[in-house]
Design a protein around this motif. Sequence first.
Motif, short mmCIF file in Angstrom:
data_model
loop_
_atom_site.label_atom_id
_atom_site.label_comp_id
_atom_site.label_asym_id
_atom_site.label_seq_id
_atom_site.Cartn_x
_atom_site.Cartn_y
_atom_site.Cartn_z
N ALA A 49 0.95 -1.22 -0.11
CA ALA A 49 -0.07 0.08 -0.02
C ALA A 49 0.83 1.37 -0.02
CB ALA A 49 -1.09 -0.15 1.09
N LEU A 50 1.82 1.19 0.81
CA LEU A 50 2.67 2.39 0.89
C LEU A 50 3.44 2.57 -0.90
CD1 LEU A 50 4.01 4.72 2.50
CD2 LEU A 50 5.62 3.07 3.03
N ALA A 51 3.81 1.47 -1.23
CA ALA A 51 4.70 1.37 -2.57
C ALA A 51 3.51 1.94 -3.51
CB ALA A 51 5.08 0.33 -3.00
N TRP A 52 2.43 1.59 -3.39
CA TRP A 52 1.49 2.20 -4.23
C TRP A 52 1.10 3.60 -4.23
CZ3 TRP A 52 -2.90 4.53 -2.15
CH2 TRP A 52 -3.88 5.12 -3.22
N LEU A 53 1.07 4.15 -3.09
CA LEU A 53 0.95 5.44 -2.71
C LEU A 53 2.16 6.44 -3.14
CD1 LEU A 53 -0.89 7.95 -1.51
CD2 LEU A 53 0.28 7.77 0.59
N GLN A 54 3.38 5.75 -3.08
CA GLN A 54 4.41 6.71 -3.56
C GLN A 54 4.36 6.54 -5.20
OE1 GLN A 54 7.94 4.28 -3.90
NE2 GLN A 54 9.43 6.04 -3.91
N ALA B 108 1.59 6.75 -6.84
CA ALA B 108 0.67 7.24 -7.42
C ALA B 108 1.09 8.93 -7.18
CB ALA B 108 -0.45 7.27 -6.37
N LEU B 109 1.84 9.36 -6.08
CA LEU B 109 2.30 10.59 -6.03
C LEU B 109 3.33 10.69 -7.03
CD1 LEU B 109 2.29 10.79 -2.02
CD2 LEU B 109 0.56 11.63 -3.69
N GLY B 110 4.13 9.92 -7.20
CA GLY B 110 5.23 9.89 -8.19
C GLY B 110 6.43 11.01 -8.04
N ASP B 111 6.58 11.78 -7.22
CA ASP B 111 7.53 12.79 -7.10
C ASP B 111 8.51 12.65 -5.81
OD1 ASP B 111 5.53 13.90 -5.76
OD2 ASP B 111 5.81 15.88 -6.53
N ALA B 112 8.31 11.63 -5.06
CA ALA B 112 9.04 11.81 -3.71
C ALA B 112 9.51 10.19 -3.60
CB ALA B 112 8.07 12.19 -2.53
N SER B 113 10.70 10.25 -2.64
CA SER B 113 11.24 8.98 -2.16
C SER B 113 10.27 8.66 -0.94
CB SER B 113 12.54 8.91 -1.68
OG SER B 113 12.65 9.89 -0.59
N ILE B 114 10.47 7.25 -0.60
CA ILE B 114 9.82 6.82 0.42
C ILE B 114 10.23 7.56 1.62
CG2 ILE B 114 9.76 4.53 1.95
CD1 ILE B 114 7.77 4.37 -0.24
N LEU C 252 -9.89 19.67 1.96
CA LEU C 252 -8.87 20.80 1.43
C LEU C 252 -7.58 20.94 2.17
CD1 LEU C 252 -11.44 23.28 -0.15
CD2 LEU C 252 -10.38 21.23 -1.32
N GLN C 253 -7.61 20.66 3.38
CA GLN C 253 -6.64 21.01 4.38
C GLN C 253 -5.51 19.87 4.12
OE1 GLN C 253 -8.58 20.93 8.14
NE2 GLN C 253 -7.31 19.44 8.82
N HIS C 254 -6.03 18.83 3.80
CA HIS C 254 -5.00 17.41 3.92
C HIS C 254 -4.05 17.62 2.57
CE1 HIS C 254 -8.49 15.76 6.18
NE2 HIS C 254 -7.55 16.01 7.12
N GLY C 255 -2.84 17.24 2.90
CA GLY C 255 -1.67 16.97 1.85
C GLY C 255 -1.18 15.78 1.84
N ARG C 256 -0.13 15.50 1.39
CA ARG C 256 0.38 13.95 1.33
C ARG C 256 0.89 13.46 2.55
NH1 ARG C 256 5.57 14.69 -2.81
NH2 ARG C 256 7.05 15.54 -1.23
N GLY C 257 1.42 14.44 3.37
CA GLY C 257 1.98 14.14 4.74
C GLY C 257 0.71 13.09 5.53
N GLN C 258 -0.60 13.82 5.48
CA GLN C 258 -1.70 13.34 6.26
C GLN C 258 -1.97 11.81 5.13
OE1 GLN C 258 -1.61 16.29 5.37
NE2 GLN C 258 -2.03 17.39 7.52
#
Length: 504
Positions: A307-312, A314-320, A364-370
Motif C-alpha cells: 500500500a505504501l509502495a502504491w501511494l509512492q 501514485a504521488l510520483g515525485d518523492a522517495s519513500i 482541502l486541508q489535507h496533503g500528502r503527509g496526512q
Amino acid sequence: MSARLVGLDVGTSSLKGLVLSEEGRVLAQASRDYPVATPRPGWAEQDPELWWEAAQAVLAELDAPRADAIGLAGQMHGLVALDAGGRSLRPAILWNDARTGAQCAEIERRVGVERLVALTGNRALAGFTAPKLLWMAEHEPDLHARIASILLPKDYVRLRLTGEHASDVADLSGTLLLDVAARDWSAELLDALSIPREWLPRVLESAEVSGVAFTGGSDSLAGGSARHDRSGGVPVAAGAGDQAAGAVGVGALGSGGPLSLVLGTSGVVFGGEDAYRFDPDGRVHAFCHALPGTWHTMGVVLSAGGALAWLQQALGDASIEALLQEAAAVAPGADGVLFAPYLAGERTPHPDPDVRGGFVGLSLQHGRGQLVRAVLEGVAFALRESLLLVDPQRTRTVARVSGGGARSPLWLEIVAAVLDLPLELCAVTEAAAQGAALLGGVAAGLFPDVHTAARATVRLERTVTPRRDWVETYGPLAARYAELYPALHPLAGSRERGSLTRPG
C-alpha cells in the motif's frame, strides 16, 4: 570450525540466501531478482526455471557445496504442474493470482464450507493451490491431462537440487488438500476434487532430511535432476513456507512464545500453537507449524508495504524516505483521515477478493503527509484486526517484527501503539532464510530440535515500546476503522464476529 548452514528463501520477486553459523552469525548473503508475469489483469505467473537459475547463482556465490546443511523456504500456494519428465507444463500460478473465484466457490460447494474449514483450517481462497488445479482442468484441459506431479515453488528448487519430490506440512497446509490436524494428505478432499494421490509429493516434517545435494560434485548446480545417492553430500531439510520459516528465524514457536509480525508487501500476524485450532468462519488461517506436533494461526493483510509502495507510485515525485519524513510531522490520527488498505481485496478478517481500499475523511486541508500517515495507520489497524483473531485473549506479551517495513522507525512506533504491544527487532533481517538454515541444522543433527536451534541463534537488537499517548489516541480510531469494510463493499454486509475454537 563453525558449521555453515545455508538457507534459501524462494520469494515472489527474488531468491535470497544466507550462510549462518551455529552461533547465529551471518557469514555470507546473496540474492537474485526475477520478474512476475501478469499476462491478464489479476493474473500472476512465474517460470519455475527462473527460481532454479537464481538458486544456482546464489548457491554458487555462497559456496553451498561446502555447507553442512541446506534448508528451503519460499512463497506459498503456487502451482507448479510437471509432466512425466519433470518439466513444467506452464508458468507457475502464484499465490497472488486472483483468477480462481469460480473454482473456490465450486470447492466449497463440493466439500461444504464447514467441513472444508474443519479439515484444512481455511476457506477456499483464490491464492491457494487446489483452486488452480480446477482452473487448469476447466481452461487448459490438454495441459491438465498431461500432469504427472505437482509441487510448490520451493519444492521445485528441491527437485532440481536433489531429485526428490517432497514437501513439508507447513507449506502443504496452504494447498487446501492437507488434513491439517492429521498432518497428511486428505483422502476425502482428494476424492472430492478428483486429484490423484500419485501427483502429490512426499509429506515430511520441516526439519526432516528430504534429500541430498552435491553428491556428484557440481552436477546439481549444472541443472541435473536425477535422483541422488544419499550416501554423501549435503543434507537438504524439508523446510517450510516463508511465514513458518520466518517464525522459526525470529523464535516465534509455541503457544507461550512471542508472535511473529511481518511488515512486507503483505502484513502478517502469526502465532504458534500447541494444538490445532481454527476459526469456523475461516477469517484467519490455521496451518501446521515447522515443529512436529505444533500449528499456527495467521492473519494476513494483503496490502501492507504494498500500500505504501502504491501511494509512492501514485504521488510520483518523492522517495519513500521523504514521504515517511512528512508523515512523521503529522499527529497520530492523520488529522481525521482514515485509510482501508484493501487494494487487492483482503484475507483477514474479511476473506473477500472484491472489497477495495479507500481514504475516508479527506478535506482541502489535507496533503500528502496526512495521506502517508493514514496509510501507515490503516495497515496497523488492519493488523490489529488480525491480532484479535490470532490472540483473542491477548495473552502474548510481545511480537518479533521483520520485513522491509521494519526499517521505518515511524511505522514501528505506529504499529506498536495500535496493537498496544511491544515489538522486538532481531539482528538477522532475512528471517525466512535464517529459519530455513536452522531447519537444515536440525536435519543435519547440529541441533537436537528447532527450539534449541532458535535459542542458540536468535539475537534481539532492540524493542519498540508502545507510546501511551498514541495508544489512547488510536483506541477510538480502531473502532472507526472497523466500520469501513461494509461501506467499501456494501454487498458483503457486516459479519458476525466469532472466536477461535478447539474442536472436540
